[in-house]
Design a protein around this motif. Structure first.
Motif, mmCIF file in Angstrom:
data_model
loop_
_atom_site.group_PDB
_atom_site.id
_atom_site.type_symbol
_atom_site.label_atom_id
_atom_site.label_comp_id
_atom_site.label_asym_id
_atom_site.label_seq_id
_atom_site.Cartn_x
_atom_site.Cartn_y
_atom_site.Cartn_z
ATOM 1 N N ASP A 101 11.058 -65.766 -4.675
ATOM 2 C CA ASP A 101 10.492 -66.419 -5.813
ATOM 3 C C ASP A 101 9.254 -66.447 -6.053
ATOM 4 O OD1 ASP A 101 10.791 -67.934 -8.140
ATOM 5 O OD2 ASP A 101 10.633 -69.921 -7.151
ATOM 6 N N GLY A 102 8.649 -65.386 -6.862
ATOM 7 C CA GLY A 102 7.051 -65.464 -7.083
ATOM 8 C C GLY A 102 6.217 -64.784 -5.865
ATOM 9 N N GLY A 103 6.962 -64.174 -4.868
ATOM 10 C CA GLY A 103 6.148 -63.858 -3.815
ATOM 11 C C GLY A 103 5.625 -62.292 -4.124
ATOM 12 N N PRO A 104 5.059 -61.580 -3.075
ATOM 13 C CA PRO A 104 4.356 -60.280 -3.275
ATOM 14 C C PRO A 104 5.183 -59.306 -3.918
ATOM 15 C CG PRO A 104 4.885 -60.780 -1.131
ATOM 16 C CD PRO A 104 5.077 -61.922 -1.574
ATOM 17 N N LEU A 105 4.464 -58.344 -4.373
ATOM 18 C CA LEU A 105 5.226 -57.207 -5.150
ATOM 19 C C LEU A 105 5.603 -56.301 -3.909
ATOM 20 C CD1 LEU A 105 5.901 -56.452 -7.950
ATOM 21 C CD2 LEU A 105 3.863 -54.697 -7.845
ATOM 22 N N VAL A 106 6.826 -55.878 -4.079
ATOM 23 C CA VAL A 106 7.510 -54.825 -2.730
ATOM 24 C C VAL A 106 7.811 -53.558 -3.662
ATOM 25 C CG1 VAL A 106 9.267 -54.660 -1.032
ATOM 26 C CG2 VAL A 106 8.330 -56.845 -1.563
ATOM 27 N N VAL A 107 7.284 -52.376 -2.930
ATOM 28 C CA VAL A 107 7.500 -51.346 -3.567
ATOM 29 C C VAL A 107 8.680 -50.429 -2.695
ATOM 30 C CG1 VAL A 107 6.399 -48.951 -4.034
ATOM 31 C CG2 VAL A 107 5.104 -51.162 -4.397
ATOM 32 N N VAL A 108 9.806 -50.111 -3.238
ATOM 33 C CA VAL A 108 10.844 -49.378 -2.727
ATOM 34 C C VAL A 108 10.885 -47.889 -3.511
ATOM 35 C CG1 VAL A 108 13.081 -49.249 -1.998
ATOM 36 C CG2 VAL A 108 12.014 -51.278 -2.031
ATOM 37 N N PRO A 109 10.764 -46.847 -2.830
ATOM 38 C CA PRO A 109 10.948 -45.338 -3.360
ATOM 39 C C PRO A 109 12.549 -45.395 -3.596
ATOM 40 C CG PRO A 109 9.659 -45.164 -1.468
ATOM 41 C CD PRO A 109 9.982 -46.665 -1.283
ATOM 42 N N HIS A 110 12.902 -44.549 -4.601
ATOM 43 C CA HIS A 110 14.105 -44.447 -4.881
ATOM 44 C C HIS A 110 14.333 -42.677 -5.144
ATOM 45 C CE1 HIS A 110 16.249 -48.258 -6.429
ATOM 46 N NE2 HIS A 110 14.942 -48.619 -5.901
ATOM 47 N N VAL A 111 15.225 -42.267 -4.448
ATOM 48 C CA VAL A 111 15.337 -40.734 -4.455
ATOM 49 C C VAL A 111 16.888 -40.353 -5.196
ATOM 50 C CG1 VAL A 111 15.622 -38.442 -3.256
ATOM 51 C CG2 VAL A 111 14.090 -40.521 -2.470
#
Length: 153
Positions: A15-25
Motif C-alpha cells: 500500500d503506497g510502497g516503493p515502485l517495483v519493475v518487472v520485465p514482461h517478455v
C-alpha cells in the motif's frame, strides 16, 4: 528473424510502497517464466522466489542504462533482471548477459549466482527489436520519473 517483445511493468509494492519493475517478455512476467522453468527443471528451491527490481532501494543508475547492461554498480559482466521476492536484489537475483546492438538487444547466459550448479542454457535467449526495446525503456523511464515527482506519499 523472430524477436521477442518486452515491456516493463511497474507497480507499487504493498500500500503506497516503493515502485517495483518487472520485465514482461511476450506478455508474460519474467517472474512467471523463470518460476515455470525452474519448477519444470526440478530445481529446489523454486517457485515464487523472484520479484521485480526496486530502483528506489539501489544505486543501479538510470534504469534505461541498467537494462542495456550499463549499470553503474560493479556487478560483473551480468545484470540483475529480477531480484528476490523479498525486495532485495542481492538476496536471490536472476542475472543475465545483456548485449545491445544497433538492431537487437539480447538477454542470454542467465544464472542464479547463489546456485552455480543450476543450468539455465535452455532458458532464453530472448532477442528484442532495438526500436521496440528502446520504446519500452522510454516508457519505463517516464513512469519512474513521474513517480519520483509524486509527493503524495
Amino acid at each position: 528473424m523472430i524477436s521477442n517483445e518486452i515491456r516493463f511493468a511497474c507497480q507499487h509494492r504493498g500500500d503506497g510502497g516503493p515502485l517495483v519493475v518487472v520485465p514482461h517478455v511476450d506478455g508474460a512476467p519474467l517472474t512467471k517464466l523463470i518460476d515455470e522453468f525452474e519448477i519444470a527443471a526440478g530445481m529446489q528451491p523454486a517457485g515464487d522466489a523472484y520479484g521485480g527490481l526496486i530502483p528506489e532501494f539501489f544505486r543501479f543508475g538510470p534504469m534505461h542504462d541498467h537494462f542495456l547492461g550499463l549499470s553503474t554498480s560493479a556487478m560483473g559482466p551480468k545484470t540483475p533482471v529480477l531480484g528476490c521476492e523479498c525486495g532485495e536484489w542481492g538476496c536471490w537475483p536472476l542475472m543475465a548477459r545483456i548485449t545491445a546492438t544497433v538492431d537487437l538487444v539480447t538477454w542470454d547466459a542467465f544464472e542464479q549466482p547463489h546456485r552455480k550448479t543450476r543450468d539455465y542454457m535452455a532458458f532464453g535467449p530472448f532477442q528484442f527489436d532495438r526500436h521496440q526495446y528502446d520504446g519500452a525503456l522510454r516508457a519505463l523511464s517516464a513512469v519512474i520519473d513521474s513517480d519520483a515527482g509524486d509527493t503524495s506519499a
